[in-house]
Design an enzyme around this catalytic site. Structure first.
Site, PDB file in Angstrom:
ATOM      1  N   ARG A  84      10.742  41.937 -13.600  1.00 58.81           N
ATOM      2  CA  ARG A  84      11.312  40.638 -13.945  1.00 58.81           C
ATOM      3  C   ARG A  84      12.166  40.127 -12.787  1.00 58.81           C
ATOM      4  O   ARG A  84      12.159  38.937 -12.469  1.00 58.81           O
ATOM      5  CB  ARG A  84      12.165  40.727 -15.217  1.00 58.81           C
ATOM      6  CG  ARG A  84      12.952  39.441 -15.478  1.00 58.81           C
ATOM      7  CD  ARG A  84      13.702  39.448 -16.795  1.00 58.81           C
ATOM      8  NE  ARG A  84      14.320  40.697 -17.146  1.00 58.81           N
ATOM      9  CZ  ARG A  84      15.461  41.160 -16.618  1.00 58.81           C
ATOM     10  NH1 ARG A  84      16.101  40.473 -15.676  1.00 58.81           N
ATOM     11  NH2 ARG A  84      15.954  42.310 -17.015  1.00 58.81           N
ATOM     12  N   TYR A 109       6.089  12.707 -17.029  1.00 57.30           N
ATOM     13  CA  TYR A 109       5.141  13.570 -17.736  1.00 57.30           C
ATOM     14  C   TYR A 109       5.708  13.888 -19.117  1.00 57.30           C
ATOM     15  O   TYR A 109       6.895  14.179 -19.273  1.00 57.30           O
ATOM     16  CB  TYR A 109       4.915  14.839 -16.920  1.00 57.30           C
ATOM     17  CG  TYR A 109       4.281  15.968 -17.683  1.00 57.30           C
ATOM     18  CD1 TYR A 109       3.068  15.791 -18.355  1.00 57.30           C
ATOM     19  CD2 TYR A 109       4.890  17.216 -17.747  1.00 57.30           C
ATOM     20  CE1 TYR A 109       2.488  16.831 -19.064  1.00 57.30           C
ATOM     21  CE2 TYR A 109       4.314  18.263 -18.448  1.00 57.30           C
ATOM     22  CZ  TYR A 109       3.121  18.064 -19.112  1.00 57.30           C
ATOM     23  OH  TYR A 109       2.546  19.084 -19.826  1.00 57.30           O
ATOM     24  N   ASP A 118       9.203  16.183  -8.445  1.00 54.99           N
ATOM     25  CA  ASP A 118       8.002  16.834  -8.971  1.00 54.99           C
ATOM     26  C   ASP A 118       6.852  16.431  -8.058  1.00 54.99           C
ATOM     27  O   ASP A 118       6.412  15.284  -8.057  1.00 54.99           O
ATOM     28  CB  ASP A 118       7.751  16.387 -10.408  1.00 54.99           C
ATOM     29  CG  ASP A 118       6.583  17.121 -11.059  1.00 54.99           C
ATOM     30  OD1 ASP A 118       5.676  17.569 -10.329  1.00 54.99           O
ATOM     31  OD2 ASP A 118       6.568  17.222 -12.300  1.00 54.99           O
ATOM     32  N   LYS A 172      -1.918  23.299 -11.462  1.00 53.44           N
ATOM     33  CA  LYS A 172      -2.719  22.164 -11.045  1.00 53.44           C
ATOM     34  C   LYS A 172      -3.326  22.396  -9.662  1.00 53.44           C
ATOM     35  O   LYS A 172      -4.100  23.317  -9.476  1.00 53.44           O
ATOM     36  CB  LYS A 172      -1.880  20.887 -11.117  1.00 53.44           C
ATOM     37  CG  LYS A 172      -1.071  20.722 -12.411  1.00 53.44           C
ATOM     38  CD  LYS A 172      -1.878  20.848 -13.680  1.00 53.44           C
ATOM     39  CE  LYS A 172      -1.168  20.335 -14.930  1.00 53.44           C
ATOM     40  NZ  LYS A 172      -0.037  21.135 -15.404  1.00 53.44           N
TER      41      LYS A 172
END
Length: 391
Positions: free
Chosen positions: A60, A113, A186, A211
């Site tokens: 982690r 978004y 972004d 993406k």
């Protein structure tokens, strides 16, 4: 390979393609492996209490496969540190937790978004962080939305999703910094290949690496890249504390996708330009929204800050929502589906799909809007498919 010293000889001073392929990882000294191994280990043997090999103790906190990806992301965005997450929204949530507290305020795009809006409005707002929507293309509205002493983040998408509005990154950075706020960009739609916000004055870059960076619709992920080490320290603490990190398999796939980003983006752009030419002359199509069009209100800014104009196209049909739904349903080479940025072309109806969460709000998108994620197929096949779907 220490996660605290992940730089390679290719991090600076080389072209984008070279950095995308080589940065973040040196061939394994034992085997010569040219790709980072998938370190499917949750824990690491320590050389005595507190004696960590390369800084690794628990995956982690850090994993060598993720370290390689994070170094490569920092290199292609020309940042100091990169952070890889389990999704784009996990990256955004960590960013908000890291850089704001209850009582603070942030500015978001008025056509953000839908997932970002949901996170800000339904998660951050009840936590105590207020927000104001403002058009990314309107500098006066952004400046007017600043709340002195409270606004900590000015958050922009450029191009925005799905209306492809363009924000002037350098100008917005000036507004944010004058108010003592950080600029978050972004960069998912543009990708690091077409636009590098940190070089234009942004403080943090956000990606849904699902993406264009991953590029093959086979992995979900997110990323933050920063240029200030104090900001990096705050994000790094929260990344570990919250724990929404990219697993080693996901990091490996995302890193593999990054290596071919440049050649894929050029093909995405080539195909998109041909499809825009087709759509602008089709009688069933109303507005075609693409930053590469000289009629686009953000064209000049996009031309200045982007290498090319991307693979995303939005357009409105003249016959209303019913026709838009029919076009989406009738496409065959274009796959009806959410997400974007993969090698395959996708078509969707934002109002009913990706942006359903903003229905009834000031961020609601037009009902007759269709969004295309143009893939890298044979462009004539894509045009024929749209011609048939449009009737």
């Amino acid at each position: 390979m220490s996660h605290e010293h992940a730089e390679s000889a290719f991090d600076k001073g080389h072209g984008f393609e070279t950095r995308a392929i080589h940065a973040g990882y040196e061939p394994d000294p034992t085997t010569g492996a040219v790709n980072p191994p998938i370190y499917a280990s949750s824990t690491y043997k320590q050389d005595g209490v507190g004696g960590l090999r390369g800084g690794y103790e628990y995956s982690r906190s850090a994993n060598p496969t993720r370290t390689a990806l994070e170094g490569a992301l920092a290199a292609v965005e020309e940042g100091e540190r990169g952070f890889a997450f389990a999704s784009g929204l996990a990256a955004e949530d960590t960013l908000i937790r890291s850089l704001t507290k209850p009582g603070d305020h942030l500015i978001i795009p008025d056509d953000a978004y839908g997932g970002t809006f949901r996170l800000v409005d339904k998660v951050a707002k009840p936590w105590g962080v207020e927000h104001t929507p403002a058009p990314v293309s309107d500098l006066e509205r952004i400046a007017a939305a600043i709340q002195p002493g409270r606004t900590k983040l000015v958050w922009v998408e450029t191009p925005t999703n799905p209306l492809l509005n363009i924000g002037d990154i350098a100008a917005i950075a000036g507004i944010a910094h004058e108010a003592g706020a950080l600029l978050v960009v972004d960069n998912t739609f543009a990708s690091p290949y077409l636009q590098q916000p940190l070089a234009l004055g942004a403080d943090v870059v956000v990606h849904s690496t699902t993406k264009y960076v991953g590029g093959h619709s086979d992995v979900v992920g997110g990323a933050l890249v920063v240029k200030d080490l104090d900001v990096a320290e705050r994000i790094g603490f929260h990344q570990n504390a919250v724990g929404a990190v990219a697993g080693p398999f996901d990091a490996f796939l995302t890193h593999r996708g990054l290596k071919t980003l440049a050649v894929r983006m050029d093909r995405h752009c080539d195909n998109a330009e041909r499809i825009v030419d087709f759509l602008t002359s089709h009688p069933a199509v109303g507005d075609v929204i693409y930053p590469g069009l000289e009629t686009h209100p953000g064209h000049e800014v996009a031309q200045r800050q982007m290498k090319r104009f991307g693979g995303m196209i939005s357009f409105r049909v003249r016959a209303g929502e019913g026709k838009a739904l029919d076009v989406c349903a009738n496409a065959r080479v274009f796959t009806l589906g959410e997400s974007l940025g993969g090698v395959e072309s996708l078509i969707e109806h934002p109002g009913r799909m990706t942006h359903a969460s903003v229905a009834g709000t000031e961020l609601e998108v037009p009902a007759d809007l269709i969004r295309l994620s143009v893939g890298i197929e044979t462009v004539e096949d894509l045009i024929d498919d749209l011609e048939r779907a449009l009737g």
